[in-house]
Design a protein around this motif. Structure first.
Motif, PDB file in Angstrom:
ATOM      1  N   LEU A 284     -17.383  11.931  43.854  1.00 48.41           N
ATOM      2  CA  LEU A 284     -17.643  11.306  42.560  1.00 48.41           C
ATOM      3  C   LEU A 284     -16.416  11.429  41.651  1.00 48.41           C
ATOM      4  O   LEU A 284     -16.069  10.495  40.917  1.00 48.41           O
ATOM      5  CB  LEU A 284     -18.861  11.943  41.898  1.00 48.41           C
ATOM      6  CG  LEU A 284     -20.224  11.605  42.519  1.00 48.41           C
ATOM      7  CD1 LEU A 284     -21.321  12.436  41.875  1.00 48.41           C
ATOM      8  CD2 LEU A 284     -20.538  10.116  42.388  1.00 48.41           C
ATOM      9  N   ASN A 285     -15.757  12.575  41.729  1.00 48.66           N
ATOM     10  CA  ASN A 285     -14.541  12.765  40.944  1.00 48.66           C
ATOM     11  C   ASN A 285     -13.379  11.957  41.522  1.00 48.66           C
ATOM     12  O   ASN A 285     -12.567  11.395  40.777  1.00 48.66           O
ATOM     13  CB  ASN A 285     -14.181  14.252  40.884  1.00 48.66           C
ATOM     14  CG  ASN A 285     -15.141  15.040  40.014  1.00 48.66           C
ATOM     15  OD1 ASN A 285     -15.598  14.545  38.979  1.00 48.66           O
ATOM     16  ND2 ASN A 285     -15.474  16.251  40.419  1.00 48.66           N
ATOM     17  N   LYS A 286     -13.301  11.902  42.854  1.00 49.83           N
ATOM     18  CA  LYS A 286     -12.221  11.140  43.492  1.00 49.83           C
ATOM     19  C   LYS A 286     -12.280   9.674  43.082  1.00 49.83           C
ATOM     20  O   LYS A 286     -11.244   9.059  42.790  1.00 49.83           O
ATOM     21  CB  LYS A 286     -12.328  11.262  45.009  1.00 49.83           C
ATOM     22  CG  LYS A 286     -11.309  10.426  45.760  1.00 49.83           C
ATOM     23  CD  LYS A 286     -11.493  10.543  47.266  1.00 49.83           C
ATOM     24  CE  LYS A 286     -10.521   9.632  48.015  1.00 49.83           C
ATOM     25  NZ  LYS A 286     -10.696   9.709  49.488  1.00 49.83           N
ATOM     26  N   PHE A 287     -13.489   9.099  43.066  1.00 49.59           N
ATOM     27  CA  PHE A 287     -13.646   7.684  42.706  1.00 49.59           C
ATOM     28  C   PHE A 287     -13.801   7.471  41.205  1.00 49.59           C
ATOM     29  O   PHE A 287     -14.013   6.341  40.754  1.00 49.59           O
ATOM     30  CB  PHE A 287     -14.842   7.086  43.447  1.00 49.59           C
ATOM     31  CG  PHE A 287     -14.660   7.003  44.939  1.00 49.59           C
ATOM     32  CD1 PHE A 287     -13.640   6.248  45.491  1.00 49.59           C
ATOM     33  CD2 PHE A 287     -15.494   7.691  45.796  1.00 49.59           C
ATOM     34  CE1 PHE A 287     -13.462   6.174  46.864  1.00 49.59           C
ATOM     35  CE2 PHE A 287     -15.333   7.635  47.171  1.00 49.59           C
ATOM     36  CZ  PHE A 287     -14.312   6.870  47.712  1.00 49.59           C
ATOM     37  N   GLN A 288     -13.736   8.578  40.452  1.00 48.44           N
ATOM     38  CA  GLN A 288     -13.776   8.520  38.981  1.00 48.44           C
ATOM     39  C   GLN A 288     -15.022   7.804  38.463  1.00 48.44           C
ATOM     40  O   GLN A 288     -14.957   6.931  37.591  1.00 48.44           O
ATOM     41  CB  GLN A 288     -12.501   7.850  38.447  1.00 48.44           C
ATOM     42  CG  GLN A 288     -11.233   8.584  38.818  1.00 48.44           C
ATOM     43  CD  GLN A 288      -9.971   7.931  38.289  1.00 48.44           C
ATOM     44  OE1 GLN A 288      -9.990   6.808  37.813  1.00 48.44           O
ATOM     45  NE2 GLN A 288      -8.856   8.630  38.372  1.00 48.44           N
ATOM     46  N   ILE A 289     -16.165   8.180  39.020  1.00 45.67           N
ATOM     47  CA  ILE A 289     -17.428   7.570  38.586  1.00 45.67           C
ATOM     48  C   ILE A 289     -18.452   8.628  38.183  1.00 45.67           C
ATOM     49  O   ILE A 289     -19.624   8.303  37.949  1.00 45.67           O
ATOM     50  CB  ILE A 289     -18.044   6.680  39.704  1.00 45.67           C
ATOM     51  CG1 ILE A 289     -18.200   7.482  40.995  1.00 45.67           C
ATOM     52  CG2 ILE A 289     -17.203   5.439  39.928  1.00 45.67           C
ATOM     53  CD1 ILE A 289     -18.951   6.752  42.087  1.00 45.67           C
ATOM     54  N   ALA A 290     -18.023   9.892  38.083  1.00 46.67           N
ATOM     55  CA  ALA A 290     -18.975  10.966  37.792  1.00 46.67           C
ATOM     56  C   ALA A 290     -19.704  10.731  36.475  1.00 46.67           C
ATOM     57  O   ALA A 290     -20.939  10.852  36.403  1.00 46.67           O
ATOM     58  CB  ALA A 290     -18.246  12.317  37.781  1.00 46.67           C
ATOM     59  N   VAL A 293     -22.307   7.868  36.733  1.00 48.13           N
ATOM     60  CA  VAL A 293     -23.458   8.227  37.555  1.00 48.13           C
ATOM     61  C   VAL A 293     -24.344   9.232  36.826  1.00 48.13           C
ATOM     62  O   VAL A 293     -25.572   9.072  36.766  1.00 48.13           O
ATOM     63  CB  VAL A 293     -22.992   8.795  38.920  1.00 48.13           C
ATOM     64  CG1 VAL A 293     -24.178   9.369  39.700  1.00 48.13           C
ATOM     65  CG2 VAL A 293     -22.301   7.706  39.738  1.00 48.13           C
ATOM     66  N   TYR A 294     -23.734  10.266  36.255  1.00 40.98           N
ATOM     67  CA  TYR A 294     -24.526  11.302  35.584  1.00 40.98           C
ATOM     68  C   TYR A 294     -25.236  10.782  34.338  1.00 40.98           C
ATOM     69  O   TYR A 294     -26.239  11.357  33.894  1.00 40.98           O
ATOM     70  CB  TYR A 294     -23.643  12.489  35.212  1.00 40.98           C
ATOM     71  CG  TYR A 294     -23.075  13.232  36.403  1.00 40.98           C
ATOM     72  CD1 TYR A 294     -23.714  13.199  37.642  1.00 40.98           C
ATOM     73  CD2 TYR A 294     -21.900  13.973  36.291  1.00 40.98           C
ATOM     74  CE1 TYR A 294     -23.188  13.881  38.743  1.00 40.98           C
ATOM     75  CE2 TYR A 294     -21.371  14.651  37.375  1.00 40.98           C
ATOM     76  CZ  TYR A 294     -22.018  14.596  38.605  1.00 40.98           C
ATOM     77  OH  TYR A 294     -21.508  15.268  39.671  1.00 40.98           O
ATOM     78  N   SER A 295     -24.746   9.695  33.768  1.00 39.43           N
ATOM     79  CA  SER A 295     -25.439   9.115  32.616  1.00 39.43           C
ATOM     80  C   SER A 295     -26.748   8.448  33.038  1.00 39.43           C
ATOM     81  O   SER A 295     -27.625   8.194  32.197  1.00 39.43           O
ATOM     82  CB  SER A 295     -24.536   8.093  31.903  1.00 39.43           C
ATOM     83  OG  SER A 295     -24.354   6.932  32.701  1.00 39.43           O
ATOM     84  N   GLN A 296     -26.884   8.171  34.335  1.00 39.12           N
ATOM     85  CA  GLN A 296     -28.095   7.526  34.852  1.00 39.12           C
ATOM     86  C   GLN A 296     -29.027   8.517  35.549  1.00 39.12           C
ATOM     87  O   GLN A 296     -30.239   8.477  35.387  1.00 39.12           O
ATOM     88  CB  GLN A 296     -27.708   6.419  35.841  1.00 39.12           C
ATOM     89  CG  GLN A 296     -26.812   5.342  35.252  1.00 39.12           C
ATOM     90  CD  GLN A 296     -27.458   4.624  34.098  1.00 39.12           C
ATOM     91  OE1 GLN A 296     -28.621   4.197  34.182  1.00 39.12           O
ATOM     92  NE2 GLN A 296     -26.732   4.482  32.986  1.00 39.12           N
ATOM     93  N   MET A 297     -28.458   9.394  36.354  1.00 31.68           N
ATOM     94  CA  MET A 297     -29.237  10.399  37.075  1.00 31.68           C
ATOM     95  C   MET A 297     -28.362  11.638  37.252  1.00 31.68           C
ATOM     96  O   MET A 297     -27.168  11.517  37.515  1.00 31.68           O
ATOM     97  CB  MET A 297     -29.658   9.898  38.467  1.00 31.68           C
ATOM     98  CG  MET A 297     -30.646   8.754  38.476  1.00 31.68           C
ATOM     99  SD  MET A 297     -31.076   8.247  40.179  1.00 31.68           S
ATOM    100  CE  MET A 297     -32.049   9.666  40.726  1.00 31.68           C
TER     101      MET A 297
END
Length: 380
Positions: A284-290, A293-297
């Motif tokens: 998640l950190n590698k693709f810079q989407i943490a 994603v965490y804002s949803q679940m």
């Protein structure tokens, strides 16, 4: 009579110094058969070339290999800024990488990390490891771990592609040439260290071709004698062999797994929940989407959704359904949604769970057979 083997242009540009060093009247460069025939009876004459003398008369020469000026690199390669890994790759005809990974790039796998720590401590006191065998469920990181180990221990990684070697006119001679070169390099540069990866070794086992059986037998002989007084080749390398299909090994070559040939035998299983969480965090950190994603679940909820969705297919309730590779694919899918839409929704996450079908479901029977044999190995 002296035959000098030199890859480095430096020596050809400094023949006068070589004559003085070896007390020679003349040095003949790149000799052909006529040069050898016309000068072979002369005293204080030497030949220099980047190749060996003809086999039929090789025994009459004293062969001296001259070290490159910059370790693996010749002076011409150094000037052109060729990397060490590329130079070695050109010489061996195999893939060589300077691994950018280290143990911090692996989520979980505490047994492997602890073994690496202990191995480094033992090496500092003179211990020499021979080989490590990794077997387990496809996608669990069997090939990735040697790359991380190589990066962590500052070793070049050589991928010993047996299929590629089999395509040579003389496969066994080709295999021998690899180890002969590494042994020669060790004589000149004893500080050089390698990881040699034999990926999916079971592909060489149980085949009907006689040459394949002889090649495997030759490889096992070399491996068995490494770091012993009987070793034909002496260089600093740790072998890693990986396998997906343990059944073919147990059916056809069970002696491959005997103790003494490998220092440790590891079974890399599906991750437990703690390890799976660590792998998710890495990707998640590698693709810079943490953050998206965490804002949803939250991550615990995502893991629970995946576990519940594939609970019927998972015959190991203490293990997470996804392999490390499948977790990476899952995160890559969410990254794709972010690129496509500019955001990630809860629906995207739940849809990805349905789309990324784990191998425990798509190849259930085969995975169950593998996991049943995990007790033969040290579990990861």
């Amino acid at each position: 009579m002296l035959w000098l083997i030199a890859e480095d242009r430096f020596y050809y540009q400094n023949l006068t110094s070589l004559k003085s060093e070896y007390e020679l009247e003349d040095i003949i460069v790149f000799p052909n058969n006529d040069d050898i025939r016309n000068n072979i009876q002369k005293s204080n004459i030497a030949f220099i070339a980047p190749y060996y003398p003809p086999k039929n008369i090789r025994s009459i020469f004293v062969i001296q290999i001259l070290a490159n000026k910059y370790g693996v690199l010749t002076s011409q390669e150094f000037k052109l800024k060729v990397s060490e890994s590329k130079a070695l790759e050109n010489r061996l005809g195999l893939s060589v990488i300077h691994s950018p990974f280290s143990l911090k790039d692996i989520g979980g796998a505490e047994s492997l990390k602890q073994y690496t720590k202990e191995l480094l401590q033992a090496e500092a006191k003179g211990f020499r490891a021979k080989a490590i065998f990794l077997v387990g469920v496809p996608g669990t990181g069997k090939t990735f771990f040697p790359k991380c180990f190589a990066g962590e221990t500052k070793r070049l990684l050589i991928q010993l592609n047996l299929t590629l070697i089999m395509e040579a006119d003389e496969p066994i001679a080709r295999l021998n040439a690899v180890f002969e070169y590494l042994s020669q390099r060790h004589t000149l540069n004893p500080s050089e260290r390698y990881v040699i990866l034999i990926d999916e070794i079971e592909k060489m086992i149980g085949n009907a071709e006689a040459i394949e059986k002889r090649l495997l037998g030759r490889l096992l002989t070399i491996l068995n004698d490494m770091n012993t007084e009987a070793a034909e080749y002496k260089f600093d390398a740790i072998f890693f062999a990986t396998a997906n299909n343990l059944n073919s090994i147990l059916d056809n070559n069970p002696e491959l797994l005997r103790r003494g040939r490998f220092d440790e035998l590891f079974f890399i299983n599906l991750p437990d929940s703690k390890m799976a969480k660590g792998v998710f965090e890495i990707y998640l950190n590698k693709f810079q989407i943490a953050d998206e994603v965490y804002s949803q679940m939250n991550l615990e909820s995502i893991l629970t959704e995946i576990e519940q969705y594939y609970s019927k297919a998972n015959n190991a309730p203490d293990r997470f359904p996804y392999t490390s590779a499948e977790i990476e694919t899952f995160c890559k899918k969410l990254h794709f949604y972010k690129i496509a839409y500019g955001y990630v929704t809860k629906e995207h996450i739940l849809e990805s769970i349905k789309l990324i079908i784990p191998i425990i479901k798509s190849a259930e029977e085969g995975v169950n057979r593998m996991m049943a044999q995990s007790e033969l190995f040290l579990g990861v």
